[in-house]
Design a protein around this motif. Structure first.
Motif, PDB file in Angstrom:
ATOM      1  N   ILE A 145       0.924  -1.203  -0.051  1.00 48.14           N
ATOM      2  CA  ILE A 145      -0.099   0.074  -0.093  1.00 48.14           C
ATOM      3  C   ILE A 145       0.726   1.333   0.000  1.00 48.14           C
ATOM      4  O   ILE A 145       2.010   1.184   0.324  1.00 48.14           O
ATOM      5  CB  ILE A 145      -0.865   0.088   1.150  1.00 48.14           C
ATOM      6  CG1 ILE A 145      -0.081  -0.088   2.575  1.00 48.14           C
ATOM      7  CG2 ILE A 145      -1.844  -1.124   1.234  1.00 48.14           C
ATOM      8  CD1 ILE A 145      -1.158   0.066   3.831  1.00 48.14           C
ATOM      9  N   PRO A 146       0.505   2.451  -0.423  1.00 48.84           N
ATOM     10  CA  PRO A 146       1.174   3.497  -0.473  1.00 48.84           C
ATOM     11  C   PRO A 146       2.077   4.208   0.518  1.00 48.84           C
ATOM     12  O   PRO A 146       3.026   4.505   0.478  1.00 48.84           O
ATOM     13  CB  PRO A 146       0.197   4.674  -0.837  1.00 48.84           C
ATOM     14  CG  PRO A 146      -0.809   3.860  -1.360  1.00 48.84           C
ATOM     15  CD  PRO A 146      -1.107   2.549  -0.978  1.00 48.84           C
ATOM     16  N   THR A 147       1.552   3.884   1.913  1.00 49.68           N
ATOM     17  CA  THR A 147       2.279   4.231   3.038  1.00 49.68           C
ATOM     18  C   THR A 147       3.426   3.409   3.162  1.00 49.68           C
ATOM     19  O   THR A 147       4.473   3.742   3.483  1.00 49.68           O
ATOM     20  CB  THR A 147       1.446   3.959   4.397  1.00 49.68           C
ATOM     21  OG1 THR A 147       0.854   2.775   4.427  1.00 49.68           O
ATOM     22  CG2 THR A 147       0.322   5.199   4.498  1.00 49.68           C
ATOM     23  N   MET A 148       3.422   2.102   2.876  1.00 47.41           N
ATOM     24  CA  MET A 148       4.370   1.191   2.808  1.00 47.41           C
ATOM     25  C   MET A 148       5.711   1.641   1.817  1.00 47.41           C
ATOM     26  O   MET A 148       6.991   1.715   2.099  1.00 47.41           O
ATOM     27  CB  MET A 148       4.175  -0.194   2.730  1.00 47.41           C
ATOM     28  CG  MET A 148       3.280  -0.743   3.863  1.00 47.41           C
ATOM     29  SD  MET A 148       2.863  -2.221   3.301  1.00 47.41           S
ATOM     30  CE  MET A 148       1.746  -2.881   4.757  1.00 47.41           C
ATOM     31  N   PHE A 149       5.147   2.179   0.723  1.00 48.34           N
ATOM     32  CA  PHE A 149       6.139   2.547  -0.235  1.00 48.34           C
ATOM     33  C   PHE A 149       6.957   3.887   0.091  1.00 48.34           C
ATOM     34  O   PHE A 149       8.039   4.154   0.087  1.00 48.34           O
ATOM     35  CB  PHE A 149       5.543   2.682  -1.686  1.00 48.34           C
ATOM     36  CG  PHE A 149       5.123   1.674  -2.311  1.00 48.34           C
ATOM     37  CD1 PHE A 149       6.210   1.043  -2.966  1.00 48.34           C
ATOM     38  CD2 PHE A 149       3.736   1.104  -2.428  1.00 48.34           C
ATOM     39  CE1 PHE A 149       5.915  -0.253  -3.567  1.00 48.34           C
ATOM     40  CE2 PHE A 149       3.624   0.120  -3.215  1.00 48.34           C
ATOM     41  CZ  PHE A 149       4.664  -0.792  -3.935  1.00 48.34           C
ATOM     42  N   SER A 150       6.019   4.569   0.828  1.00 49.12           N
ATOM     43  CA  SER A 150       6.607   5.953   1.448  1.00 49.12           C
ATOM     44  C   SER A 150       7.464   5.557   2.484  1.00 49.12           C
ATOM     45  O   SER A 150       8.727   6.345   2.355  1.00 49.12           O
ATOM     46  CB  SER A 150       5.502   7.054   2.075  1.00 49.12           C
ATOM     47  OG  SER A 150       5.624   7.947   2.464  1.00 49.12           O
ATOM     48  N   PRO A 188      -4.888   5.686  -2.869  1.00 45.24           N
ATOM     49  CA  PRO A 188      -4.261   6.758  -3.898  1.00 45.24           C
ATOM     50  C   PRO A 188      -2.728   6.575  -3.772  1.00 45.24           C
ATOM     51  O   PRO A 188      -2.076   6.846  -2.589  1.00 45.24           O
ATOM     52  CB  PRO A 188      -4.941   7.968  -3.703  1.00 45.24           C
ATOM     53  CG  PRO A 188      -6.152   7.760  -2.928  1.00 45.24           C
ATOM     54  CD  PRO A 188      -5.823   6.642  -2.189  1.00 45.24           C
ATOM     55  N   LEU A 189      -1.995   6.668  -4.758  1.00 41.49           N
ATOM     56  CA  LEU A 189      -0.499   6.803  -4.739  1.00 41.49           C
ATOM     57  C   LEU A 189       0.107   8.083  -5.230  1.00 41.49           C
ATOM     58  O   LEU A 189      -0.274   8.118  -6.552  1.00 41.49           O
ATOM     59  CB  LEU A 189       0.251   5.677  -5.290  1.00 41.49           C
ATOM     60  CG  LEU A 189       1.716   5.463  -5.232  1.00 41.49           C
ATOM     61  CD1 LEU A 189       2.398   5.212  -3.806  1.00 41.49           C
ATOM     62  CD2 LEU A 189       2.299   4.335  -6.302  1.00 41.49           C
ATOM     63  N   PRO A 190       0.534   8.838  -4.507  1.00 39.83           N
ATOM     64  CA  PRO A 190       0.720  10.194  -5.277  1.00 39.83           C
ATOM     65  C   PRO A 190       1.735  10.052  -6.253  1.00 39.83           C
ATOM     66  O   PRO A 190       2.632   9.282  -6.297  1.00 39.83           O
ATOM     67  CB  PRO A 190       1.510  11.062  -3.919  1.00 39.83           C
ATOM     68  CG  PRO A 190       0.901  10.356  -2.861  1.00 39.83           C
ATOM     69  CD  PRO A 190       0.785   8.973  -3.243  1.00 39.83           C
ATOM     70  N   GLU A 247      -8.354  16.585  -4.498  1.00 43.71           N
ATOM     71  CA  GLU A 247      -7.697  17.898  -5.025  1.00 43.71           C
ATOM     72  C   GLU A 247      -7.064  18.631  -4.108  1.00 43.71           C
ATOM     73  O   GLU A 247      -5.855  19.040  -4.118  1.00 43.71           O
ATOM     74  CB  GLU A 247      -8.624  18.652  -5.874  1.00 43.71           C
ATOM     75  CG  GLU A 247      -7.950  19.608  -6.650  1.00 43.71           C
ATOM     76  CD  GLU A 247      -8.709  20.705  -7.365  1.00 43.71           C
ATOM     77  OE1 GLU A 247      -8.277  21.809  -7.868  1.00 43.71           O
ATOM     78  OE2 GLU A 247     -10.047  20.369  -7.185  1.00 43.71           O
ATOM     79  N   VAL A 248      -7.833  18.988  -2.869  1.00 41.37           N
ATOM     80  CA  VAL A 248      -7.534  19.910  -1.872  1.00 41.37           C
ATOM     81  C   VAL A 248      -6.329  19.122  -1.128  1.00 41.37           C
ATOM     82  O   VAL A 248      -5.179  19.629  -0.546  1.00 41.37           O
ATOM     83  CB  VAL A 248      -8.253  20.119  -1.015  1.00 41.37           C
ATOM     84  CG1 VAL A 248      -7.959  21.153   0.079  1.00 41.37           C
ATOM     85  CG2 VAL A 248      -9.700  21.051  -1.569  1.00 41.37           C
ATOM     86  N   GLU A 249      -6.411  17.797  -0.682  1.00 38.91           N
ATOM     87  CA  GLU A 249      -5.562  16.967  -0.215  1.00 38.91           C
ATOM     88  C   GLU A 249      -4.048  16.860  -0.972  1.00 38.91           C
ATOM     89  O   GLU A 249      -3.040  17.014  -0.436  1.00 38.91           O
ATOM     90  CB  GLU A 249      -5.961  15.585   0.060  1.00 38.91           C
ATOM     91  CG  GLU A 249      -7.197  15.605   1.151  1.00 38.91           C
ATOM     92  CD  GLU A 249      -7.886  14.166   0.988  1.00 38.91           C
ATOM     93  OE1 GLU A 249      -8.825  14.017   1.575  1.00 38.91           O
ATOM     94  OE2 GLU A 249      -7.506  13.310   0.099  1.00 38.91           O
ATOM     95  N   GLY A 250      -4.316  16.940  -2.314  1.00 34.99           N
ATOM     96  CA  GLY A 250      -3.050  16.797  -3.051  1.00 34.99           C
ATOM     97  C   GLY A 250      -1.929  18.158  -2.878  1.00 34.99           C
ATOM     98  O   GLY A 250      -0.988  18.122  -3.041  1.00 34.99           O
TER      99      GLY A 250
END
Length: 482
Positions: free
Chosen positions: A219-224, A250-252, A383-386
């Motif tokens: 999941i994205p947090t693990m990649f981060s 979502p993955l930024p 969008e706001v989070e991004g």
């Protein structure tokens, strides 16, 4: 202790695993073993410690009594009125068990050495898994034998797994992502699964460096976390890692390019739901991989973008993502109305908003229930989070709408990696957002409430949130003390 509920319908005993607080390697075979034997497996916990304080057993519509061990119950009268009776056990190895349950270890010890599979119909129910409940009450998803087989075919066509592959098993197997795309995918294709009992960034990196896996699904947090560790330790992941797949949240875009540069491995972003037995869409490993996109529908799945009436929308126009195929659930457990509401002309409507581009690639923009309507304008929380995540001091963000009188406010919850003021973050947002999208309020938190797969539980950020799973004693009258 593993407890199972037995029902003897159609002269065939069926069990569902409902409680497993400790977790051990036997749980890895609990679901596939159940399916092979023609039984139904329910959601179970696999953890080396720290089980949640509340557990969904199941939405069972039966009358019953759960009594303390010293409570006398007239079993004959209960049977005459079709009331089931179970006793809450005392603690300890020799404790009493709930009625009509069996210990999993005992069942394995008493089983024969000869392997025998039970023929099943493709439409037979194989598993009940509960949704994460990010926006509402978790629902039990009915998954059939056909659903699982279809998903395995689709995943295999995408990833081309062979017995030579070594897959990192860091995702929890009680969640559909880890269960279907890691555990079952590895077992079906004869690959090795390298288990990580308790996740931490350090243990994940250490396991990768020592086991030299070929595939990581996370999941994205693990990649981060991995990306941060790689930079801190000034190391690269082993060249054995041919592919990484990210899903569940979502993955930024920035993280994809940074991780690929720092690791040397390609990262594919995909999309799926419990209702589709995990992945139903993913960027191709060898074709065009579009940043920000969830990719193309997998084999056996069809996807389209629809309006509120179910009409398909043209490329580029935002609507709700709909999916159909043999991997899609037939519906929810004991929730006829929710099942009816989830389907439109045979298509499962996901609740996710998005669009399809001219090349057929799909993009997710938001959850339908999370869209904020302010002054007649639709605001995308994502969008706001991004934009907030683009500030160097913001580590994580979640944006919701909040009523203040007859007006809707935009409220942003953030965690930070250093000192920063709300005024500074609002000014940062004004540079990239229209004025009506800029948060009215910034709330600083130490952590955001998240599911096990890294989805922010936004319902817990709303005013007056109460966990509907909790059973609390209501006090009535006046308290008296002795």
């Amino acid at each position: 202790m593993k407890w199972k509920i037995f029902s003897r319908k159609k002269h065939k005993a069926q069990w569902r695993l409902i409680f497993q607080p400790d977790g051990d390697v036997a749980d890895v075979m609990a679901l596939p073993g159940a399916v092979v034997e023609g039984r139904i497996a329910g959601r179970y916990l696999l953890a080396s410690g720290g089980a949640p304080g509340t557990v969904i057993i199941q939405g069972v519509c039966r009358k019953g009594i759960l009594a303390g061990v010293d409570v006398a119950v007239d079993r004959r009268a209960a049977s005459e009125h079709d009331v089931d009776v179970a006793y809450q056990p005392r603690g300890g190895r020799a404790s009493l068990r709930p009625a009509e349950t069996v210990n999993f270890e005992e069942m394995m010890l008493n089983a024969g050495d000869q392997f025998v599979s039970t023929p099943t119909d493709p439409e037979d129910l194989a598993c009940l898994l509960y949704t994460s409940g990010t926006t509402g009450r978790p629902k039990g998803v009915r998954l059939t034998v056909k659903n699982f087989l279809s998903e395995q075919d689709a995943t295999q066509e995408l990833l081309e797994i062979t017995p030579k592959d070594r897959i990192i098993g860091v995702l929890p197997f009680f969640h559909v992502f880890g269960l279907s795309n890691v555990l079952l995918c590895g077992l079906v294709n004869g690959a090795t699964i390298v288990l990580i009992p308790q996740y931490s960034p350090g243990s994940l990196l250490k396991t990768i460096m020592e086991s030299r896996p070929t595939l990581m699904i996370a999941i994205p947090t693990m990649f981060s976390h991995l990306l941060t560790l790689l930079g801190r330790k000034k190391v690269r992941l082993p060249d054995s890692l041919r592919l990484c797949v990210s899903g569940a949240a979502p993955l930024p875009k920035e993280m994809i390019s940074a991780f690929e540069k720092g690791s040397g491995s390609r990262v594919l972003e995909g999309y799926g739901l419990t209702e589709t037995v995990a992945a139903c869409c993913c960027n191709p490993p060898y074709g065009v991989c579009k940043e920000g996109s969830i990719g193309l529908p997998l084999a056996g799945f069809e996807m389209k973008i629809v309006d509120d009436e179910g009409r398909e929308l043209p490329p580029g126009e935002v609507g709700e993502i709909a999916v159909r195929g043999e991997g899609v659930t037939p519906g929810y457990y004991n929730l006829a109305q929710d099942t009816q509401d989830a389907f439109m002309d045979g298509w499962f409507v996901t609740g996710d908003m998005g669009y399809k581009d001219q090349g057929g690639y799909f993009f997710v923009t938001d959850r339908k229930k999370e869209i904020i309507i302010k002054g007649g304008f639709n605001i995308s929380p994502r969008e706001v989070e991004g934009v907030l995540l683009g500030h160097p001091k913001v580590k994580a963000s979640a944006v919701i709408g909040r009523k203040r009188g007859d007006k809707e406010e935009v409220v942003a919850f953030v965690t930070t990696r250093g000192a920063v003021s709300a005024k500074e973050l609002i000014a940062h947002c004004r540079h990239s957002l229209s004025s009506f999208k800029v948060p009215n309020t910034i709330c600083f938190m130490e952590t955001l409430p998240m599911s096990v797969t890294g989805k922010v539980l936004k319902k817990e950020l709303k005013d007056g949130y109460q966990d509907e799973r909790r059973i609390e004693k209501k006090q009535t009258g006046t308290d008296s003390s002795n």
